[in-house]
Design a protein around this motif. Structure first.
Motif, PDB file in Angstrom:
ATOM      1  N   GLY A 188      37.405  38.814  26.247  1.00  9.61           N
ATOM      2  CA  GLY A 188      36.449  37.834  26.746  1.00  9.61           C
ATOM      3  C   GLY A 188      35.631  37.170  25.654  1.00  9.61           C
ATOM      4  O   GLY A 188      34.865  36.234  25.924  1.00  9.61           O
ATOM      5  N   LEU A 189      35.769  37.647  24.415  1.00 12.49           N
ATOM      6  CA  LEU A 189      35.037  37.032  23.299  1.00 12.49           C
ATOM      7  C   LEU A 189      35.610  35.644  23.027  1.00 12.49           C
ATOM      8  O   LEU A 189      36.823  35.461  22.970  1.00 12.49           O
ATOM      9  N   GLN A 190      34.733  34.683  22.862  1.00 14.02           N
ATOM     10  CA  GLN A 190      35.148  33.294  22.758  1.00 14.02           C
ATOM     11  C   GLN A 190      35.089  32.782  21.320  1.00 14.02           C
ATOM     12  O   GLN A 190      34.325  33.278  20.494  1.00 14.02           O
ATOM     13  N   LYS A 191      35.883  31.760  21.031  1.00 11.56           N
ATOM     14  CA  LYS A 191      35.946  31.188  19.690  1.00 11.56           C
ATOM     15  C   LYS A 191      34.873  30.125  19.460  1.00 11.56           C
ATOM     16  O   LYS A 191      34.370  29.971  18.350  1.00 11.56           O
ATOM     17  N   LYS A 192      34.556  29.390  20.506  1.00 16.62           N
ATOM     18  CA  LYS A 192      33.646  28.252  20.329  1.00 16.62           C
ATOM     19  C   LYS A 192      32.192  28.712  20.219  1.00 16.62           C
ATOM     20  O   LYS A 192      31.827  29.780  20.715  1.00 16.62           O
ATOM     21  N   ALA A 193      31.387  27.885  19.568  1.00 14.00           N
ATOM     22  CA  ALA A 193      29.974  28.212  19.376  1.00 14.00           C
ATOM     23  C   ALA A 193      29.276  28.348  20.724  1.00 14.00           C
ATOM     24  O   ALA A 193      29.590  27.647  21.685  1.00 14.00           O
ATOM     25  N   ALA A 194      28.339  29.279  20.780  1.00 16.27           N
ATOM     26  CA  ALA A 194      27.555  29.501  21.994  1.00 16.27           C
ATOM     27  C   ALA A 194      26.268  28.684  21.921  1.00 16.27           C
ATOM     28  O   ALA A 194      25.792  28.364  20.832  1.00 16.27           O
ATOM     29  N   VAL A 195      25.706  28.367  23.071  1.00 17.72           N
ATOM     30  CA  VAL A 195      24.483  27.553  23.123  1.00 17.72           C
ATOM     31  C   VAL A 195      23.325  28.393  23.641  1.00 17.72           C
ATOM     32  O   VAL A 195      23.410  28.976  24.731  1.00 17.72           O
ATOM     33  N   PHE A 196      22.268  28.448  22.851  1.00 15.35           N
ATOM     34  CA  PHE A 196      21.062  29.186  23.235  1.00 15.35           C
ATOM     35  C   PHE A 196      20.144  28.232  24.005  1.00 15.35           C
ATOM     36  O   PHE A 196      19.519  27.349  23.435  1.00 15.35           O
ATOM     37  N   ASP A 197      20.103  28.423  25.314  1.00 17.65           N
ATOM     38  CA  ASP A 197      19.311  27.565  26.193  1.00 17.65           C
ATOM     39  C   ASP A 197      18.121  28.372  26.706  1.00 17.65           C
ATOM     40  O   ASP A 197      18.281  29.280  27.523  1.00 17.65           O
ATOM     41  N   THR A 198      16.931  28.041  26.217  1.00 17.91           N
ATOM     42  CA  THR A 198      15.732  28.797  26.595  1.00 17.91           C
ATOM     43  C   THR A 198      15.485  28.766  28.091  1.00 17.91           C
ATOM     44  O   THR A 198      15.047  29.758  28.682  1.00 17.91           O
ATOM     45  N   LYS A 199      15.781  27.641  28.720  1.00 18.71           N
ATOM     46  CA  LYS A 199      15.584  27.541  30.176  1.00 18.71           C
ATOM     47  C   LYS A 199      16.514  28.517  30.900  1.00 18.71           C
ATOM     48  O   LYS A 199      16.130  29.132  31.895  1.00 18.71           O
TER      49      LYS A 199
END
Length: 486
Positions: free
Chosen positions: A302-313
């Motif tokens: 399940g680990l992904q290659k693409k960058a993850a997005v940190f969304d504070t909301k």
């Protein structure tokens, strides 16, 4: 899909440098390693990479410990301090020297800088030429006799260095693209790649899982493992974390230290849940998970290659979900010091009124995303009187005389209620509305402002119940005086 099971008991590590606070990216890396260890009954180890003495601080080391402990990511063995192992790093570098896998480089630093500047002037990337260090045995002996300083460089062999990455699959680097890199500086201190490999061998690490910004280090480290006749561990490089603007997460995006979120009223289980989903997917639509569920669902596939997005909301939403799930007694224990700090109540008072306090928290937690928001919303339940929000007054008390009249009637009806319970109070006030030929809202909304000073709150009859008879009636009377006196 079944997860790939390691052939032997896994040993993984989190290896931060104590040059700052525990960053959310580091915490996410630690979490993935911890989940892997728990999933496959392995060991999660902590190594503090403190060889940079100028930048490493005790304060940063404490912050790393505190952040991991707050998250519950406890380690299974004593902490390893990289700085305490410099002698071993030094010995391993000299083993490579003796085997011919490395060589001495007496080239002065000034000469290296000159050659680098010339290469940059030509628009080329500087690459160390092995011929610069190609000295006869006699010359080397002579320089050693004069105690001339030298660095030790690894002799990169011909061929290709490749590995099967847990996240990215097969990755290959042509060795011709890797220059002979320094493993021991002329002052005797080890370079990062040398120290890391030496420590990982000594710690028996079977899987190195880290950020994909380390991919370029991996072929060098694999070459070092092989030259030291050590078993090469598995590698897995997880994606970087970006802000919502698509750029690498930094302070311009807001808080990036785990400790900041701890002090902003986030629950550790919510932070863990949120971090786990940055670069990993369960393969289903489930988002809100407890720690045992995260362990159960964790799959390296399940680990992904693409960058993850940190969304504070999204993080705050996740915290709100966990606020609704946490056992009420556990929430009360978390809230008690915050209530004390806000000057609303003492711990003794809250213990004496535990059932009432838990009732208030039940009302408020469904409306909050952060613990601090619960503190703010709780104020009307603890203070004697409330301050009226200007917008609430202009919206719900626009006609002062008419509102005062309704609140006076409301006060009298509530004062006559025999039992201070929501059902009885609602029956009395709905009867009043019917007698006056108005909707219930024409009574409830002005009453809400009188009780909490705002236009929003939990259900009005729940508010009345938990504010209490005497205090509720006193607030309604105070609101009438306010309206009549202007």
């Amino acid at each position: 899909m079944a997860s790939v099971i390691p052939a032997s008991r896994p040993r993984v590590r989190f290896a931060p440098s104590p040059t700052g606070f525990l960053h959310v990216g580091g915490a996410r890396t630690a979490l993935f390693n911890w989940l892997y260890a728990k999933k496959f009954d392995g060991d999660f180890l902590l190594r503090i990479e403190d060889t940079d003495r100028q930048r490493s601080t005790d304060e940063s080391t404490r912050a790393i410990f505190e952040g991991l402990e707050w998250l519950g990511l406890t380690w299974d063995e004593d902490v390893v301090y990289q700085g305490a192992n410099v002698q071993r790093h030094h010995a391993d570098a000299h083993r490579l020297l003796e085997s011919g896998a490395a060589y001495r480089d007496f080239t002065p630093a000034a000469e290296i800088e000159r050659l680098r500047a010339e290469a940059e002037a030509r628009g080329e990337a500087f690459r160390f030429d092995r011929a610069l260090a190609d000295l006869s045995d006699a010359e080397i002996a002579e320089r050693l006799a004069r105690h001339e300083p030298y660095a030790i460089r690894f002799r990169v062999p011909e061929g290709t260095t490749e590995w099967d990455d847990l996240v990215h699959g097969r990755i290959a680097f042509p060795n011709k693209d890797i220059e002979d890199f320094v493993i021991l500086r002329s002052d005797g201190t080890p370079v990062y790649n040398m120290a890391v490999v030496s420590d990982d061998i000594a710690m028996g690490i079977t899987l190195v899982m880290r950020g994909d910004d380390h991919i370029s280090n991996t072929p060098k480290q694999i070459l070092l493992y092989r030259a030291l006749s050590a078993t090469v561990p598995q590698f897995g490089h997880v994606p970087m974390i970006h802000g919502t603007d698509g750029k690498k997460l930094s302070k311009r995006h807001g808080a990036t230290a785990v400790g900041d979120y701890q002090h902003q009223g986030l629950l550790p289980q919510a932070m863990l849940n949120f971090l786990a989903l940055l670069g990993w997917s369960t393969g289903d639509d489930v988002e809100v998970m407890t720690l045992p569920q995260l362990i159960e669902k964790f799959r390296v596939e399940g680990l992904q290659k693409k960058a993850a997005v940190f969304d504070t909301k999204k993080l705050e939403w996740m915290n709100g979900q966990h606020l609704a799930l946490i056992p009420i007694d556990e929430l009360a224990a978390l809230m008690t010091p915050l209530m004390e700090k806000a000057g609303l109540a003492s711990a003794d008072d809250l213990r004496a009124r535990h059932e009432w306090f838990c009732g208030v928290l039940e009302l408020l937690r469904v409306r909050a995303r952060l613990l601090d928001e619960i503190v703010d919303q709780a104020k009307p339940f603890f203070t004697e009187f409330v301050e009226y929000d200007a917008d609430a007054v202009s919206k719900q008390w626009r006609d002062a005389a008419a509102t005062a009249d309704i609140l006076e009637a409301t006060h009298d009806r509530l004062a006559a209620v025999s039992t201070w319970e929501p059902a009885a109070m609602e029956e009395a006030l709905r009867a009043l509305a019917e007698e006056r030929g108005i909707s219930g809202g024409k009574i409830f909304q002005p009453l809400r402002v009188a009780l909490v000073g705002l236009t929003v709150s939990p259900g009005i009859f729940d508010v009345l119940q938990y504010v209490g008879r005497e205090r509720s009636l006193a607030r309604i009377a105070a609101a009438v005086r306010y309206l009549k006196n202007g």
